[in-house]
Design a protein around this motif. Structure first.
Motif, PDB file in Angstrom:
ATOM      1  N   CYS A 151       0.845  -1.192   0.000  1.00  0.00           N
ATOM      2  CA  CYS A 151       0.000   0.000   0.000  1.00  0.00           C
ATOM      3  C   CYS A 151       0.883   1.245   0.000  1.00  0.00           C
ATOM      4  O   CYS A 151       2.098   1.155   0.195  1.00  0.00           O
ATOM      5  CB  CYS A 151      -0.930   0.001   1.211  1.00  0.00           C
ATOM      6  SG  CYS A 151      -0.081  -0.066   2.805  1.00  0.00           S
ATOM      7  N   PHE A 152       0.261   2.406  -0.216  1.00  0.00           N
ATOM      8  CA  PHE A 152       1.053   3.639  -0.279  1.00  0.00           C
ATOM      9  C   PHE A 152       0.197   4.841   0.078  1.00  0.00           C
ATOM     10  O   PHE A 152      -1.031   4.762   0.183  1.00  0.00           O
ATOM     11  CB  PHE A 152       1.653   3.821  -1.673  1.00  0.00           C
ATOM     12  CG  PHE A 152       0.670   4.212  -2.752  1.00  0.00           C
ATOM     13  CD1 PHE A 152       0.589   5.528  -3.206  1.00  0.00           C
ATOM     14  CD2 PHE A 152      -0.168   3.271  -3.338  1.00  0.00           C
ATOM     15  CE1 PHE A 152      -0.304   5.881  -4.208  1.00  0.00           C
ATOM     16  CE2 PHE A 152      -1.061   3.621  -4.339  1.00  0.00           C
ATOM     17  CZ  PHE A 152      -1.131   4.931  -4.776  1.00  0.00           C
ATOM     18  N   HIS A 163      -2.165  10.652   6.969  1.00  0.00           N
ATOM     19  CA  HIS A 163      -1.423   9.798   6.039  1.00  0.00           C
ATOM     20  C   HIS A 163      -0.878   8.561   6.754  1.00  0.00           C
ATOM     21  O   HIS A 163      -0.882   7.450   6.197  1.00  0.00           O
ATOM     22  CB  HIS A 163      -0.290  10.588   5.388  1.00  0.00           C
ATOM     23  CG  HIS A 163      -0.744  11.522   4.326  1.00  0.00           C
ATOM     24  ND1 HIS A 163      -1.167  11.092   3.089  1.00  0.00           N
ATOM     25  CD2 HIS A 163      -0.871  12.875   4.317  1.00  0.00           C
ATOM     26  CE1 HIS A 163      -1.532  12.134   2.357  1.00  0.00           C
ATOM     27  NE2 HIS A 163      -1.363  13.231   3.080  1.00  0.00           N
ATOM     28  N   LEU A 164      -0.434   8.751   7.981  1.00  0.00           N
ATOM     29  CA  LEU A 164       0.049   7.609   8.761  1.00  0.00           C
ATOM     30  C   LEU A 164      -1.094   6.631   9.029  1.00  0.00           C
ATOM     31  O   LEU A 164      -0.923   5.408   8.923  1.00  0.00           O
ATOM     32  CB  LEU A 164       0.658   8.109  10.074  1.00  0.00           C
ATOM     33  CG  LEU A 164       1.638   7.179  10.778  1.00  0.00           C
ATOM     34  CD1 LEU A 164       2.851   6.897   9.885  1.00  0.00           C
ATOM     35  CD2 LEU A 164       2.080   7.780  12.102  1.00  0.00           C
ATOM     36  N   LYS A 174      -1.605   2.620   8.080  1.00  0.00           N
ATOM     37  CA  LYS A 174      -1.992   1.615   9.077  1.00  0.00           C
ATOM     38  C   LYS A 174      -3.244   0.871   8.628  1.00  0.00           C
ATOM     39  O   LYS A 174      -3.351  -0.347   8.793  1.00  0.00           O
ATOM     40  CB  LYS A 174      -2.205   2.283  10.436  1.00  0.00           C
ATOM     41  CG  LYS A 174      -0.913   2.797  11.071  1.00  0.00           C
ATOM     42  CD  LYS A 174      -1.174   3.462  12.414  1.00  0.00           C
ATOM     43  CE  LYS A 174       0.128   3.942  13.040  1.00  0.00           C
ATOM     44  NZ  LYS A 174      -0.083   4.588  14.366  1.00  0.00           N
ATOM     45  N   GLN A 175      -4.196   1.614   8.072  1.00  0.00           N
ATOM     46  CA  GLN A 175      -5.413   0.993   7.564  1.00  0.00           C
ATOM     47  C   GLN A 175      -5.098   0.028   6.425  1.00  0.00           C
ATOM     48  O   GLN A 175      -5.664  -1.056   6.323  1.00  0.00           O
ATOM     49  CB  GLN A 175      -6.390   2.061   7.098  1.00  0.00           C
ATOM     50  CG  GLN A 175      -7.710   1.518   6.560  1.00  0.00           C
ATOM     51  CD  GLN A 175      -8.589   2.609   5.966  1.00  0.00           C
ATOM     52  OE1 GLN A 175      -8.176   3.765   5.836  1.00  0.00           O
ATOM     53  NE2 GLN A 175      -9.799   2.234   5.589  1.00  0.00           N
ATOM     54  N   GLY A 176      -4.178   0.444   5.543  1.00  0.00           N
ATOM     55  CA  GLY A 176      -3.778  -0.416   4.437  1.00  0.00           C
ATOM     56  C   GLY A 176      -3.129  -1.698   4.921  1.00  0.00           C
ATOM     57  O   GLY A 176      -3.422  -2.794   4.425  1.00  0.00           O
ATOM     58  N   CYS A 177      -2.253  -1.577   5.924  1.00  0.00           N
ATOM     59  CA  CYS A 177      -1.604  -2.770   6.487  1.00  0.00           C
ATOM     60  C   CYS A 177      -2.630  -3.702   7.119  1.00  0.00           C
ATOM     61  O   CYS A 177      -2.548  -4.924   6.973  1.00  0.00           O
ATOM     62  CB  CYS A 177      -0.566  -2.359   7.528  1.00  0.00           C
ATOM     63  SG  CYS A 177       0.951  -1.660   6.843  1.00  0.00           S
ATOM     64  N   LEU A 178      -3.607  -3.113   7.816  1.00  0.00           N
ATOM     65  CA  LEU A 178      -4.636  -3.924   8.459  1.00  0.00           C
ATOM     66  C   LEU A 178      -5.477  -4.667   7.426  1.00  0.00           C
ATOM     67  O   LEU A 178      -5.728  -5.869   7.546  1.00  0.00           O
ATOM     68  CB  LEU A 178      -5.518  -3.026   9.318  1.00  0.00           C
ATOM     69  CG  LEU A 178      -6.659  -3.721  10.082  1.00  0.00           C
ATOM     70  CD1 LEU A 178      -6.091  -4.705  11.103  1.00  0.00           C
ATOM     71  CD2 LEU A 178      -7.538  -2.691  10.770  1.00  0.00           C
ATOM     72  N   LYS A 198      -5.405   2.644  -0.552  1.00  0.00           N
ATOM     73  CA  LYS A 198      -4.508   2.838  -1.700  1.00  0.00           C
ATOM     74  C   LYS A 198      -3.526   1.670  -1.737  1.00  0.00           C
ATOM     75  O   LYS A 198      -2.401   1.746  -1.228  1.00  0.00           O
ATOM     76  CB  LYS A 198      -3.777   4.174  -1.593  1.00  0.00           C
ATOM     77  CG  LYS A 198      -4.704   5.377  -1.681  1.00  0.00           C
ATOM     78  CD  LYS A 198      -3.976   6.663  -1.984  1.00  0.00           C
ATOM     79  CE  LYS A 198      -3.640   6.761  -3.455  1.00  0.00           C
ATOM     80  NZ  LYS A 198      -3.147   8.109  -3.834  1.00  0.00           N
ATOM     81  N   HIS A 199      -3.963   0.572  -2.339  1.00  0.00           N
ATOM     82  CA  HIS A 199      -3.078  -0.572  -2.515  1.00  0.00           C
ATOM     83  C   HIS A 199      -2.257  -0.388  -3.787  1.00  0.00           C
ATOM     84  O   HIS A 199      -2.488   0.540  -4.568  1.00  0.00           O
ATOM     85  CB  HIS A 199      -3.882  -1.877  -2.550  1.00  0.00           C
ATOM     86  CG  HIS A 199      -5.014  -1.865  -3.532  1.00  0.00           C
ATOM     87  ND1 HIS A 199      -4.813  -1.931  -4.891  1.00  0.00           N
ATOM     88  CD2 HIS A 199      -6.356  -1.776  -3.355  1.00  0.00           C
ATOM     89  CE1 HIS A 199      -5.971  -1.892  -5.517  1.00  0.00           C
ATOM     90  NE2 HIS A 199      -6.936  -1.794  -4.613  1.00  0.00           N
TER      91      HIS A 199
END
Length: 270
Positions: free
Chosen positions: A24-25, A41-42, A46-50, A139-140
């Motif tokens: 993700c980015f 943005h941080l 974190k949401q993308g990682c989850l 945003k993957h």
């Protein structure tokens, strides 16, 4: 560019970002050496990682690297990519190394300043976004739909393009979210099925809510925007731009644009 904290511009060919787009980015504005909407943005990362079940990086370390990259930059663009790392066999992440951190700083897109004066001409893209509730909003790294949307846009005279999903519902623009006004009411498309819930979109909606205004989240076709009084598009860099034309319809009122521009002038960098 920095990869895992070290100056570098190459990545291992076995990294899962290359193999599968596994990561993700986020893209942020730098002003005066600081990052606008840093916490948002941080949180996006974190949401993308989850959502993608990525191994989380050391967030304090990443924060430090982001701030260091921004330091000394008067006006620039910061991009942060997190990938599932290198290794593994096939689709499995078993045997992968730790999460790869890629940070880059690039020049500021100067054309936004002129578009704020002239307004944006929108087309309607023939490339639809597939509905995917699991990945909608984040945003993957799988951006092939956006690549094709941009390729088609490059062949047109329009500045940006309205993007629909596979059911013909308005979602977003090529790299921006949008709002529109009907009389005194403000609307934005639902992005629960497709598209990106952008950092600037969320900021604007929060500011409107804090002012006691309702922003209606709706599902509709493009014909509704053709009947709107005004359209505004936004992302973390623009941050807002007025739309002057969508297909044959011209928009002359900019009251919502000026209002949202005033909201965005309250942005704080850190």
């Amino acid at each position: 560019m920095w990869i895992n904290g070290l100056p570098a511009d190459t990545i291992n060919a076995s990294d899962r970002a290359i193999q599968f787009g596994d990561g993700c980015f986020t893209t942020a504005a730098i002003t005066g050496g600081k990052i606008q909407l840093f916490e948002a943005h941080l949180q996006r990362l974190k949401q993308g990682c989850l959502c993608l079940k990525l191994a989380e990086p050391d967030w304090m370390q990443l924060e430090s690297e982001m701030r260091q990259a921004a330091r000394g930059q008067q006006q620039a663009v910061l991009k942060v990519i997190l990938t599932a790392g290198s290794g593994g066999r096939g689709y499995s992440r078993q045997g992968c190394g730790p999460t790869t951190r890629i940070i880059s700083v690039t020049a500021w897109p100067k054309h936004y300043q002129q578009l704020a004066v002239d307004g944006v001409q929108l087309s309607i893209s023939p490339i639809p976004l597939a509905r995917s509730p699991l990945f909608a909003g984040i945003k993957h790294l799988n951006r092939l739909e956006q690549v094709l949307i941009r390729r088609h846009l490059d062949e047109e005279s329009a500045d940006d393009t309205l993007v629909l999903d596979t059911e013909g519902q308005v979602v977003e623009c090529c790299a921006a979210n949008l709002f529109w006004r009907e009389g005194q009411q403000i609307f934005t498309p639902d992005v629960e099925q497709a598209g990106v819930n952008g950092v600037m979109r969320r900021f604007i909606m929060a500011q409107l809510a804090s002012a006691g205004d309702v922003c209606h989240i709706v599902r509709c076709g493009p014909e509704r925007l053709l009947m709107a009084d005004e359209i505004v598009i936004c992302n973390a860099l623009m941050p807002v731009l007025p739309v002057r034309q969508l297909q044959h319809v011209h928009y002359h009122d900019r009251s919502l644009f000026h209002r949202l521009l005033g909201v965005c002038e309250q942005l704080e960098a850190e």
